[in-house]
Design an enzyme around this catalytic site. Structure first.
Site, PDB file in Angstrom:
ATOM      1  N   ASP A  45       0.503  -1.235   0.168  1.00 40.57           N
ATOM      2  CA  ASP A  45      -0.006  -0.041   0.323  1.00 40.57           C
ATOM      3  C   ASP A  45       0.486   1.605  -0.372  1.00 40.57           C
ATOM      4  O   ASP A  45       0.463   2.356   0.357  1.00 40.57           O
ATOM      5  CB  ASP A  45      -0.877  -0.546   0.970  1.00 40.57           C
ATOM      6  CG  ASP A  45      -0.761   0.126   2.411  1.00 40.57           C
ATOM      7  OD1 ASP A  45       1.244  -0.677   2.998  1.00 40.57           O
ATOM      8  OD2 ASP A  45      -1.345   0.090   3.396  1.00 40.57           O
ATOM      9  N   SER A  46       2.250   0.404   0.037  1.00 44.60           N
ATOM     10  CA  SER A  46       2.915   2.293  -0.357  1.00 44.60           C
ATOM     11  C   SER A  46       2.396   2.601  -1.802  1.00 44.60           C
ATOM     12  O   SER A  46       3.642   4.221  -2.205  1.00 44.60           O
ATOM     13  CB  SER A  46       4.316   2.103   0.046  1.00 44.60           C
ATOM     14  OG  SER A  46       4.603   0.368  -0.701  1.00 44.60           O
ATOM     15  N   ASP A  84      -0.681  -6.424  -0.606  1.00 46.67           N
ATOM     16  CA  ASP A  84      -0.853  -5.176   1.154  1.00 46.67           C
ATOM     17  C   ASP A  84      -3.332  -5.560   1.151  1.00 46.67           C
ATOM     18  O   ASP A  84      -3.788  -5.214   0.512  1.00 46.67           O
ATOM     19  CB  ASP A  84      -0.810  -3.965   1.255  1.00 46.67           C
ATOM     20  CG  ASP A  84       0.008  -4.000   1.837  1.00 46.67           C
ATOM     21  OD1 ASP A  84       0.656  -5.141   2.967  1.00 46.67           O
ATOM     22  OD2 ASP A  84       1.600  -3.222   1.909  1.00 46.67           O
ATOM     23  N   LYS A 114      -0.885  -9.537   3.387  1.00 43.53           N
ATOM     24  CA  LYS A 114      -0.544  -8.701   4.545  1.00 43.53           C
ATOM     25  C   LYS A 114      -1.536  -8.173   5.386  1.00 43.53           C
ATOM     26  O   LYS A 114      -1.543  -6.793   4.337  1.00 43.53           O
ATOM     27  CB  LYS A 114       0.934  -7.902   3.865  1.00 43.53           C
ATOM     28  CG  LYS A 114       1.864  -7.785   4.925  1.00 43.53           C
ATOM     29  CD  LYS A 114       3.385  -7.068   4.908  1.00 43.53           C
ATOM     30  CE  LYS A 114       2.985  -5.944   4.165  1.00 43.53           C
ATOM     31  NZ  LYS A 114       2.472  -4.589   4.629  1.00 43.53           N
ATOM     32  N   GLU A 116      -1.458  -5.446   8.555  1.00 41.06           N
ATOM     33  CA  GLU A 116      -0.757  -4.802  10.145  1.00 41.06           C
ATOM     34  C   GLU A 116      -1.182  -4.955  11.439  1.00 41.06           C
ATOM     35  O   GLU A 116      -2.443  -5.077  11.503  1.00 41.06           O
ATOM     36  CB  GLU A 116      -0.476  -3.266  10.072  1.00 41.06           C
ATOM     37  CG  GLU A 116       0.702  -2.682   8.632  1.00 41.06           C
ATOM     38  CD  GLU A 116       0.361  -1.420   7.813  1.00 41.06           C
ATOM     39  OE1 GLU A 116       0.140  -0.493   9.338  1.00 41.06           O
ATOM     40  OE2 GLU A 116       0.865  -0.926   7.140  1.00 41.06           O
ATOM     41  N   GLU A 183       9.196  -3.991  10.757  1.00 37.72           N
ATOM     42  CA  GLU A 183       9.875  -2.418   9.708  1.00 37.72           C
ATOM     43  C   GLU A 183      10.222  -1.715  11.305  1.00 37.72           C
ATOM     44  O   GLU A 183       9.762  -1.719  12.202  1.00 37.72           O
ATOM     45  CB  GLU A 183       9.112  -1.898   9.301  1.00 37.72           C
ATOM     46  CG  GLU A 183       9.133  -0.313   8.866  1.00 37.72           C
ATOM     47  CD  GLU A 183       8.149  -0.047   7.169  1.00 37.72           C
ATOM     48  OE1 GLU A 183       7.260  -0.720   7.504  1.00 37.72           O
ATOM     49  OE2 GLU A 183       8.345   1.075   7.684  1.00 37.72           O
TER      50      GLU A 183
HETATM   51  O1  KIV Z   1       3.957  -0.954   1.943  1.00 31.85           O
HETATM   52  C1  KIV Z   1       4.567  -1.692   1.364  1.00 31.85           C
HETATM   53  O2  KIV Z   1       5.583  -1.069   0.208  1.00 31.85           O
HETATM   54  C2  KIV Z   1       5.395  -2.426   3.144  1.00 31.85           C
HETATM   55  C3  KIV Z   1       6.758  -2.382   2.785  1.00 31.85           C
HETATM   56  C4  KIV Z   1       6.964  -3.702   3.899  1.00 31.85           C
HETATM   57  C5  KIV Z   1       7.663  -2.439   1.756  1.00 31.85           C
HETATM   58  O3  KIV Z   1       4.317  -2.754   3.312  1.00 31.85           O
END
Ligand code: KIV
Length: 265
Positions: A45-46, A84, A114, A116, A183
């Protein structure tokens, strides 16, 4: 060609082979990363900061993640493709979470998602694993919580917060994550967590002791300028290369040299 799966990653940890991972948000970049032999490609989500011009990852939507995951999918054949789950897509109810993760999995072609958090997302991880969606955890600096954390800084520096992170890592392992991103975590803490969990840890700004490393591709290629974090080594300066190529093109158009000169340089 050995297709990378979640069990391949677990086996790599067992053998002490380091896992290499980077982000991609589009098909041609994903294809280059895949051909270069990366193990994991993350549609992070970056994308919000790196491609969409947002200040944080918070505004990123499921639709945007789906769009970029589908694009990356078209470029990847060997690496494990992870997407993400964006902010608020896994916080409201398990039903909504399954739907959102299921869309990235089924319509997007991601092979895992993924998310968080620690203890607070354990039930969510379990619910997704139960419907056969592999989940990667993410501890330490969790960018979706940036406004609560109060800045992009190292996490787990106090004995209490370090202890909590170790507990969270064990809880996530128990809930069924197949890997764990750490991270901005002190290297010694990352080493401790790596030793305590059986699933691979993938570090970002977390020192050398994790089972693998992940970075944002645009940071290591010099495309994000001064917003790249200090721990992201720069392997190319594409920003400079592109600026110089575009200036040359502009000069050629203005002088009439292009399209007269069409050969590749
Ligand atoms: O969103 C992202 O790019 C991440 C990182 C771990 C690179 O979560």
């Amino acid at each position: 060609m050995v297709k990378v799966t979640t069990s391949v990653l677990r086996e790599m940890k067992r053998r002490g082979e380091k896992i290499s991972a980077l982000t991609a948000y589009d098909a041609p970049t994903a294809k280059i990363l895949d051909e270069a032999g990366l193990d994991v490609i993350l549609v992070g989500d970056s994308v919000g900061n790196v491609k969409l011009g947002y200040d944080t990852t918070v505004p990123v939507t499921v639709e945007q993640m789906l769009h970029h995951t589908q694009a990356a999918r078209r470029g990847v054949s060997r690496a494990l493709l992870v997407a993400d789950l964006p902010y608020l897509s896994y916080h409201l109810s398990l039903g909504e979470t399954k739907l959102n993760a299921g869309r990235l999995f089924k319509e997007g072609g991601a092979e895992a998602v993924k998310l968080e958090g620690g203890l607070e997302v354990a039930a969510t991880v379990k619910a997704l694993v139960e419907i056969n969606i592999p989940v990667m955890g993410h501890l330490g600096l969790t960018p979706q919580a940036i406004h609560k954390i109060g800045g992009y800084k190292i996490q787990g520096k106090t004995p209490e917060s370090a202890e909590k992170m170790i507990t969270d890592a064990k809880i996530l392992e128990g809930a069924g994550v197949f890997a764990l991103v750490l991270e901005c975590v002190p290297p010694d803490l990352a080493r401790t967590i790596t030793a305590k969990v059986s699933v691979p840890t993938i570090g970002i700004g977390a020192g050398p002791h994790c089972d693998g490393q992940i970075l944002v591709t645009d940071d290591i290629l010099g495309l994000t300028g001064s917003s790249a974090p200090g721990f992201a080594a720069r392997y190319a300066d594409l920003g400079r290369t592109i600026r110089s190529a575009v200036s040359k093109y502009r000069r050629d158009v203005r002088s009439g040299r292009y399209p007269r000169r069409t050969s590749r340089r």
